[in-house]
Design an enzyme around this catalytic site. Structure first.
Site, mmCIF file in Angstrom:
data_model
loop_
_atom_site.group_PDB
_atom_site.id
_atom_site.type_symbol
_atom_site.label_atom_id
_atom_site.label_comp_id
_atom_site.label_asym_id
_atom_site.label_seq_id
_atom_site.Cartn_x
_atom_site.Cartn_y
_atom_site.Cartn_z
ATOM 1 N N GLU A 1 0.847 -1.192 0.000
ATOM 2 C CA GLU A 1 0.000 0.000 0.000
ATOM 3 C C GLU A 1 0.885 1.245 0.000
ATOM 4 O O GLU A 1 1.002 1.950 1.016
ATOM 5 C CB GLU A 1 -0.928 0.011 1.229
ATOM 6 C CG GLU A 1 -1.956 -1.104 1.219
ATOM 7 C CD GLU A 1 -2.716 -1.236 2.530
ATOM 8 O OE1 GLU A 1 -3.778 -1.883 2.532
ATOM 9 O OE2 GLU A 1 -2.241 -0.691 3.560
ATOM 10 N N GLU B 1 -6.551 -7.785 -0.599
ATOM 11 C CA GLU B 1 -6.978 -7.768 0.798
ATOM 12 C C GLU B 1 -8.443 -7.354 0.866
ATOM 13 O O GLU B 1 -8.862 -6.393 0.216
ATOM 14 C CB GLU B 1 -6.149 -6.793 1.644
ATOM 15 C CG GLU B 1 -4.727 -7.226 1.922
ATOM 16 C CD GLU B 1 -4.002 -6.257 2.863
ATOM 17 O OE1 GLU B 1 -4.690 -5.490 3.584
ATOM 18 O OE2 GLU B 1 -2.762 -6.256 2.858
#
Length: 535
Positions: A180, A303
């Site tokens: 991320e 995710e």
């Protein structure tokens, strides 16, 4: 008889192809030939080994050893854990890894850490799952113009080593360049970023792709996952992603959606999955489709999860909806699991699904997992212990007739492990002395059920007495000879050198569709084969 007539008609048709052979099941497409979209669809529902190999000392960023794996309270990953995840029906395992605590000042990764990561990857690969390996918790990688040069240097150094280590693994192993990438602890961390931040992420994504491709081997065609800014599913972040000119790219996004239901514990939070929440979820998948899928770009949701708010039944509704929407779009979804079954800190982080110590699925989470796997409808669960699921190998598949009885030795394996004759299976031979087909039947014992029969051949020492086209040397040319030749051409059952000679009708040194067609025409009486001996 109707089947045989239909088969012969297909074989003699002008536009005959191997795919039209009805008695040979089509071989599953090899993963090496799959497009990213096909691989994505095949990945199905996945599971994250969260808060384990990605654990680190976030406060000081100090160098750590193998003890880092348990630093956040989780036990070390074991093969038994990976096996339990696979047995539940998950088809992809994502292995988040934090690398910088295990590297020196020149970014050289510690060999012991690399070996440990490889061990866990190998366990998952051995279970016939797709594996996503990434760089996680890249706090050093703030995507700004000022930091780009330093971040790029570190990113490329790590990926050169990782890619080289795994360059001979097939395409079941997928690399994810970053987790991320975002402005850690700063402004715009979670809102999709600024134009500058998103552009820097694009540059880093390309650096990752170029570095991996340059290592060669199977990395030339490996599928690579590249994230948006913060792996965000906001439309601004998704539209800003610049996808490199590479035919094996998967877009990586994280989608804990709808946020108010899955993670939020403050204003606007809800524990009920109602139509409002479902409509938000539908909008997410519509956005993904409009921005990526409709333009030919495959997507992986690396995710997603719904924190435990003591609302298992509502989470089951969410799971059913999420998995169905993802399946319909061909998007794999990888469940985040941090082994925290209860949100003790009221921060939306109750994402525990399997107890890492007991290997039992938590009572509040198992119904959610079951719903995900059932609704997605694509499960490669652990194989049932049947002989049909075993690999059977003969020491020899053909013999030349010499008047003696021949019995090839047999190796039987299940999931890569050899079984024991007398304990797991018994053998029954049929034939083996006279010219023609012989066989050995493997019958399960104890835990193993069912049976399978494998053929081998006894070929004549002198081929001059047999006609061209009589592939099994039974002095008759019929449907069996077509079947044997077709299986050889499709690579299902390779024939002996003697049988290849008998099937090579046009004597061009190879057996192919032309030879099958000519034998079929002979059997149907359309055009007889030349009255010639094999020799």
């Amino acid at each position: 008889m109707k089947v045989i007539k239909k088969f012969l008609g297909l074989m003699t048709a002008g536009a005959m192809s191997l795919s039209s052979l009805p008695f040979i099941s089509a071989q599953a497409q090899d993963v090496s030939k799959m497009t990213p979209a096909q691989i994505a669809a095949d990945m199905g529902v996945g599971w994250n080994l969260g808060n384990t190999l990605d654990a680190h000392d976030g406060g000081s960023h100090r160098k750590m050893g193998l003890e880092s794996e348990t630093y956040w309270g989780n036990p070390k990953a074991t093969k038994e854990l990976i096996d339990a995840v696979k047995a539940k029906g998950f088809n992809t395992i994502r292995i988040p890894v934090t690398w910088y605590p295990h590297a020196d000042a020149n970014y050289k990764i510690d060999s012991a850490w690399m070996s440990r990561v490889k061990q866990v990857v190998d366990w998952a690969i051995a279970d016939d799952t797709y594996v996503i390996l990434n760089i996680h918790h890249e706090e050093w990688n703030r995507p700004t113009n000022d930091n780009y040069s330093a971040a790029s240097k570190e990113l490329k150094a790590f990926w050169k080593q990782i890619a080289t280590e795994f360059q001979n693994y097939d395409r079941h192993l997928i690399f994810e360049g970053m987790n991320e990438p975002r402005n850690y602890g700063g402004t715009h961390e979670w809102d999709g970023g600024t134009t500058e931040m998103r552009e820097v992420v694009n540059k880093l994504d390309k650096d990752f792709v170029d570095t991996v491709r340059a290592t060669g081997g199977k990395n030339k065609t490996r599928c690579l996952m590249i994230p948006t800014y913060a792996a965000s599913s906001t439309t601004a972040a998704m539209r800003a992603l610049s996808i490199p000119n590479d035919s094996n790219i998967l877009v990586s996004i994280h989608a804990y959606n709808p946020y108010n239901f899955t993670m939020n514990t403050g204003n606007g939070a809800t524990s009920v999955f109602d139509s409002t929440q479902e409509n938000e979820l539908k909008q997410l998948f519509n956005n993904i489709n409009n921005i990526y899928l409709s333009k030919g770009h495959a997507v992986v949701i690396g995710e997603f999860s719904s924190s435990n708010k003591n609302n298992t039944s509502e989470r089951v509704k969410w799971a059913n909806s999420y998995a169905t929407l993802a399946k319909n779009k061909g998007i794999p979804i990888v469940l985040w699991d941090n082994n925290a079954p209860v949100d003790n800190y009221n921060n939306g982080e109750g994402h525990g699904y399997i107890n890492r110590k007991t290997l039992q699925w938590y009572d509040t989470a198992e119904p959610v997992v079951n719903a995900l796997i059932k609704s997605y409808g694509h499960v490669k669960a652990s194989k049932e212990k049947t002989i049909s699921n075993c690999k059977i190998t003969l020491s020899q598949k053909s013999y030349t007739y010499d008047g003696n009885e021949h019995k090839p030795s047999v190796t039987v394996s299940f999931d890569g492990k050899n079984l024991t004759e007398g304990k797991d299976y018994s053998l029954t031979y049929k034939g083996g002395k006279n010219i023609g087909d012989a066989s050995v039947t493997v019958t399960g014992i104890g835990d193993f059920k069912g049976s399978s029969t494998v053929k081998f051949s006894i070929d004549p020492a002198n081929l001059s007495g047999y006609k061209l086209g009589d592939v099994n040397f039974d002095n008759s040319i019929n449907i069996t000879d077509i079947t044997l030749t077709s299986a050889h051409v499709k690579g299902k059952n390779i024939m002996s050198a003697s049988r290849v000679k008998a099937a090579d009708i046009n004597r061009d040194g190879k057996v192919n569709v032309t030879d099958i067609t000519r034998i079929a025409a002979h059997v149907k009486g359309k055009k007889l084969l030349p009255n010639e001996s094999v020799a």
